[in-house]
Design a protein around this motif. Structure first.
Motif, PDB file in Angstrom:
ATOM      1  N   GLU A  79      44.466  81.806 -19.145  1.00 34.38           N
ATOM      2  CA  GLU A  79      45.581  80.984 -19.070  1.00 34.38           C
ATOM      3  C   GLU A  79      46.889  81.538 -18.180  1.00 34.38           C
ATOM      4  N   ALA A  80      46.492  82.533 -17.249  1.00 33.43           N
ATOM      5  CA  ALA A  80      47.433  83.069 -16.308  1.00 33.43           C
ATOM      6  C   ALA A  80      48.121  82.014 -15.507  1.00 33.43           C
ATOM      7  N   PHE A  81      49.545  82.311 -15.377  1.00 36.15           N
ATOM      8  CA  PHE A  81      50.268  81.131 -14.640  1.00 36.15           C
ATOM      9  C   PHE A  81      49.493  80.910 -13.298  1.00 36.15           C
ATOM     10  N   GLU A  82      49.026  81.877 -12.353  1.00 34.40           N
ATOM     11  CA  GLU A  82      48.295  81.746 -11.541  1.00 34.40           C
ATOM     12  C   GLU A  82      47.259  80.734 -11.410  1.00 34.40           C
ATOM     13  N   ASN A  83      46.384  80.670 -12.518  1.00 40.12           N
ATOM     14  CA  ASN A  83      45.269  80.073 -12.839  1.00 40.12           C
ATOM     15  C   ASN A  83      45.386  78.524 -13.289  1.00 40.12           C
ATOM     16  N   GLN A  84      46.807  77.974 -13.422  1.00 42.11           N
ATOM     17  CA  GLN A  84      46.883  76.875 -13.666  1.00 42.11           C
ATOM     18  C   GLN A  84      47.311  75.868 -12.519  1.00 42.11           C
ATOM     19  N   SER A  85      47.121  74.680 -12.938  1.00 48.00           N
ATOM     20  CA  SER A  85      47.207  73.562 -11.679  1.00 48.00           C
ATOM     21  C   SER A  85      48.704  73.610 -11.305  1.00 48.00           C
ATOM     22  N   MET A  86      48.891  73.097 -10.075  1.00 48.49           N
ATOM     23  CA  MET A  86      50.209  73.018  -9.575  1.00 48.49           C
ATOM     24  C   MET A  86      51.361  72.073 -10.435  1.00 48.49           C
ATOM     25  N   TRP A  88      51.050  71.838 -13.742  1.00 47.39           N
ATOM     26  CA  TRP A  88      51.462  72.749 -14.864  1.00 47.39           C
ATOM     27  C   TRP A  88      52.580  73.782 -14.524  1.00 47.39           C
ATOM     28  N   GLN A  89      52.260  74.611 -13.394  1.00 40.20           N
ATOM     29  CA  GLN A  89      53.061  75.419 -12.896  1.00 40.20           C
ATOM     30  C   GLN A  89      54.538  74.490 -12.628  1.00 40.20           C
ATOM     31  N   ALA A  90      54.815  73.747 -12.032  1.00 46.10           N
ATOM     32  CA  ALA A  90      55.868  73.077 -11.642  1.00 46.10           C
ATOM     33  C   ALA A  90      56.567  72.690 -12.975  1.00 46.10           C
ATOM     34  N   SER A  91      56.006  72.034 -13.676  1.00 55.28           N
ATOM     35  CA  SER A  91      56.515  71.586 -15.196  1.00 55.28           C
ATOM     36  C   SER A  91      57.188  73.000 -15.913  1.00 55.28           C
ATOM     37  N   THR A  92      56.360  73.833 -15.984  1.00 50.32           N
ATOM     38  CA  THR A  92      56.549  75.033 -16.686  1.00 50.32           C
ATOM     39  C   THR A  92      57.868  75.634 -16.165  1.00 50.32           C
ATOM     40  N   ILE A  93      57.925  75.760 -15.030  1.00 47.31           N
ATOM     41  CA  ILE A  93      59.149  76.365 -14.287  1.00 47.31           C
ATOM     42  C   ILE A  93      60.294  75.587 -14.343  1.00 47.31           C
ATOM     43  N   TYR A  94      60.082  74.169 -14.474  1.00 50.69           N
ATOM     44  CA  TYR A  94      61.243  73.255 -14.783  1.00 50.69           C
ATOM     45  C   TYR A  94      61.827  73.333 -15.938  1.00 50.69           C
ATOM     46  N   PHE A  95      60.976  73.575 -16.966  1.00 46.94           N
ATOM     47  CA  PHE A  95      61.373  73.584 -18.217  1.00 46.94           C
ATOM     48  C   PHE A  95      62.000  75.090 -18.652  1.00 46.94           C
ATOM     49  N   ALA A  96      61.461  76.129 -18.028  1.00 48.44           N
ATOM     50  CA  ALA A  96      61.932  77.284 -18.073  1.00 48.44           C
ATOM     51  C   ALA A  96      63.395  77.467 -17.722  1.00 48.44           C
ATOM     52  N   VAL A  97      63.780  76.811 -16.756  1.00 51.16           N
ATOM     53  CA  VAL A  97      65.336  76.669 -16.084  1.00 51.16           C
ATOM     54  C   VAL A  97      66.060  75.942 -17.195  1.00 51.16           C
ATOM     55  N   ILE A  98      65.603  74.595 -16.957  1.00 53.68           N
ATOM     56  CA  ILE A  98      66.431  73.559 -17.481  1.00 53.68           C
ATOM     57  C   ILE A  98      66.918  73.870 -19.217  1.00 53.68           C
ATOM     58  N   GLU A  99      65.745  74.317 -19.887  1.00 53.75           N
ATOM     59  CA  GLU A  99      65.972  74.660 -21.192  1.00 53.75           C
ATOM     60  C   GLU A  99      67.175  75.621 -21.745  1.00 53.75           C
ATOM     61  N   LEU A 100      67.307  76.602 -20.662  1.00 55.15           N
ATOM     62  CA  LEU A 100      68.192  77.774 -20.798  1.00 55.15           C
ATOM     63  C   LEU A 100      69.638  77.142 -20.443  1.00 55.15           C
TER      64      LEU A 100
END
Length: 165
Positions: A79-86, A88-100
């Motif tokens: 489940e490492a970040f590098e092994n996920q689809s592009m 998933w990575q973009a969505s995760t970074i988006y939510f990591a920033v916008i949630e805070l």
């Protein structure tokens, strides 16, 4: 005669000084008093602010969770970040920033905080419904997001009704 008016002026000045001193004393006691008059004038506004603060705490937790996914603190090797689809990575970074960012605005109870938070809620629901391949398409997540949105709208409506036009 001037003696009488001087005496009257002195008496008036003394009376004014006593009155000013009493008023100042009363004002200072009222200023340091910890008791606030309890009124139900803004009960919905207080409830809205409490709701926003709870949502701020949840947004902090969600944002930190997404950052933990990005940095690899949660999940295994598969489940490492590098092994996920592009996507998933973009969505995760988006939510990591916008949630805070939303958490800060919600805690301060600012209008922009509510807008950013509403953006996160709608974004998560859209990703879950329209792009189920990214996070799995959980209807439970969509239901929780819809419930939070409805609760916010109801509280905002009630808070707006208690303020005079």
């Amino acid at each position: 005669m001037p003696e009488l008016s001087t005496r009257d002026a002195a008496r008036d000045n003394a009376r004014d000084a006593v009155r000013d001193s009493a008023r100042d004393s009363a004002m200072s006691v009222a200023a340091i008093s910890s008791e606030r008059p309890e009124s139900d004038d803004n009960v919905w506004t207080r409830r809205l602010v409490l709701f926003l603060r709870v949502m701020a705490l949840l947004s902090i937790l969600k944002g930190l969770y997404h950052w933990a996914q990005v940095t690899g603190f949660v999940g295994g090797e598969d489940e490492a970040f590098e092994n996920q689809s592009m996507a998933w990575q973009a969505s995760t970074i988006y939510f990591a920033v916008i949630e805070l960012v939303a958490a800060v605005g919600l805690w301060l109870a600012t209008p922009w905080g509510a807008v950013v938070w509403l953006t996160t809620v709608v974004s998560m629901a859209v990703i879950e419904l329209m792009f189920p391949g990214i996070y799995g398409g959980s209807l439970i997540v969509v239901g929780v997001e819809a419930f939070m949105l409805a609760a916010y709208l109801a509280l905002a409506w009630m808070a707006a009704r208690e303020r005079p036009p």
